[in-house]
Enzyme design. Sequence first.
Site, PDB file in Angstrom:
ATOM      1  N   SER A  80      -7.948  -6.980  85.814  1.00  0.00           N
ATOM      2  CA  SER A  80      -7.370  -7.124  84.473  1.00  0.00           C
ATOM      3  C   SER A  80      -7.637  -8.503  83.873  1.00  0.00           C
ATOM      4  O   SER A  80      -7.851  -9.485  84.598  1.00  0.00           O
ATOM      5  CB  SER A  80      -5.858  -6.895  84.524  1.00  0.00           C
ATOM      6  OG  SER A  80      -5.560  -5.683  85.159  1.00  0.00           O
TER       7      SER A  80
HETATM    8  N1  SAH Z   1      -4.556  -4.884  90.062  1.00  0.00           N
HETATM    9  C1  SAH Z   1      -5.992  -4.894  90.167  1.00  0.00           C
HETATM   10  C2  SAH Z   1      -6.699  -4.223  89.001  1.00  0.00           C
HETATM   11  C3  SAH Z   1      -6.539  -2.801  89.083  1.00  0.00           C
HETATM   12  S1  SAH Z   1      -7.630  -1.706  88.278  1.00  0.00           S
HETATM   13  C4  SAH Z   1      -6.543  -6.287  90.331  1.00  0.00           C
HETATM   14  O1  SAH Z   1      -5.771  -7.255  90.267  1.00  0.00           O
HETATM   15  O2  SAH Z   1      -7.744  -6.406  90.563  1.00  0.00           O
HETATM   16  C5  SAH Z   1      -6.705  -0.260  88.703  1.00  0.00           C
HETATM   17  C6  SAH Z   1      -6.843   0.171  90.132  1.00  0.00           C
HETATM   18  O3  SAH Z   1      -5.950   1.272  90.319  1.00  0.00           O
HETATM   19  C7  SAH Z   1      -8.222   0.676  90.487  1.00  0.00           C
HETATM   20  O4  SAH Z   1      -8.714  -0.015  91.590  1.00  0.00           O
HETATM   21  C8  SAH Z   1      -7.995   2.157  90.792  1.00  0.00           C
HETATM   22  O5  SAH Z   1      -8.833   2.657  91.803  1.00  0.00           O
HETATM   23  C9  SAH Z   1      -6.541   2.157  91.229  1.00  0.00           C
HETATM   24  N2  SAH Z   1      -5.825   3.439  91.118  1.00  0.00           N
HETATM   25  C10 SAH Z   1      -5.952   4.402  90.175  1.00  0.00           C
HETATM   26  N3  SAH Z   1      -5.109   5.419  90.427  1.00  0.00           N
HETATM   27  C11 SAH Z   1      -4.427   5.091  91.555  1.00  0.00           C
HETATM   28  C12 SAH Z   1      -3.415   5.747  92.327  1.00  0.00           C
HETATM   29  N4  SAH Z   1      -2.938   6.947  92.005  1.00  0.00           N
HETATM   30  N5  SAH Z   1      -2.932   5.117  93.424  1.00  0.00           N
HETATM   31  C13 SAH Z   1      -3.405   3.888  93.786  1.00  0.00           C
HETATM   32  N6  SAH Z   1      -4.378   3.234  93.104  1.00  0.00           N
HETATM   33  C14 SAH Z   1      -4.871   3.829  92.001  1.00  0.00           C
END
Ligand code: SAH
Length: 229
Positions: A80
Amino acid sequence: MRTANWILTLGWLLPLLLMQDYTKLRNEMVKDQIEARGVKDSATLAALRKVPRHSFVPADQMSSAYEDRPLSIGYGQTISQPYIVGYMTEIIKPKAGQKVLEIGTGSGYQAAVLAEIVGKVYTIEIVNELGKQATTRLKNLGYKNIEVKTADGYHGWKEHSPFDAIVVTAAAEFIPAPLKEQLKDGGRMIIPVGSPYMTQQLMLIEKTGNTYRTSSKMPVRFVPFKRSQ
Ligand code: SAH
């Protein structure tokens, strides 16, 4: 011999110079992108000044790590924008000793920022490869208070509940019921809610007893909250 010495000197001097460069960029990021937009909590700002964001992005993105935007981390996912990480951290009111759950580990950056402040961070990632990479990265950076699990975060992490706060970093069409249940009385959850690939609303949920107060905070764009088959 002289050349060899010179190369040796450069060998340790260069990483040192680069590191100072990143520290400067990081301090500027906090001041110009995050404090300037109203994030005030001193623990949040200190954590953002400390966590080496460039270590959480692929090598070819390192020089962009402190720019005012999200970056690609592979597998169609993103880390993000720094301001959003700051905002989401501040709004859950993180305190020393607390237990926080994150859904969507991605690179591990948001988890690391939280881990600088609270006692323990549990984080769940649905993409196996990203979960593995984040585990190794966080271990190499010395974080001992973060536990990563590969699973569908929809179900939360019941064994470790209730949580003081929950941070969801993928956009859900609705707020998963298990996550609401796993919040402590007085707990706070921040989650982007809305249709995938559209603008979503960042929502704050405050739990008191069995009641949940929900408020919309700002429009955002997150990658979709996926479900395991
Ligand atoms: N917090 C992260 C950015 C996240 S992007 C950082 O600091 O880098 C969102 C992430 O959520 C992605 O890696 C995606 O694979 C994950 N995601 C999506 N759906 C999900 C779910 N149901 N459970 C766990 N992770 C999930």
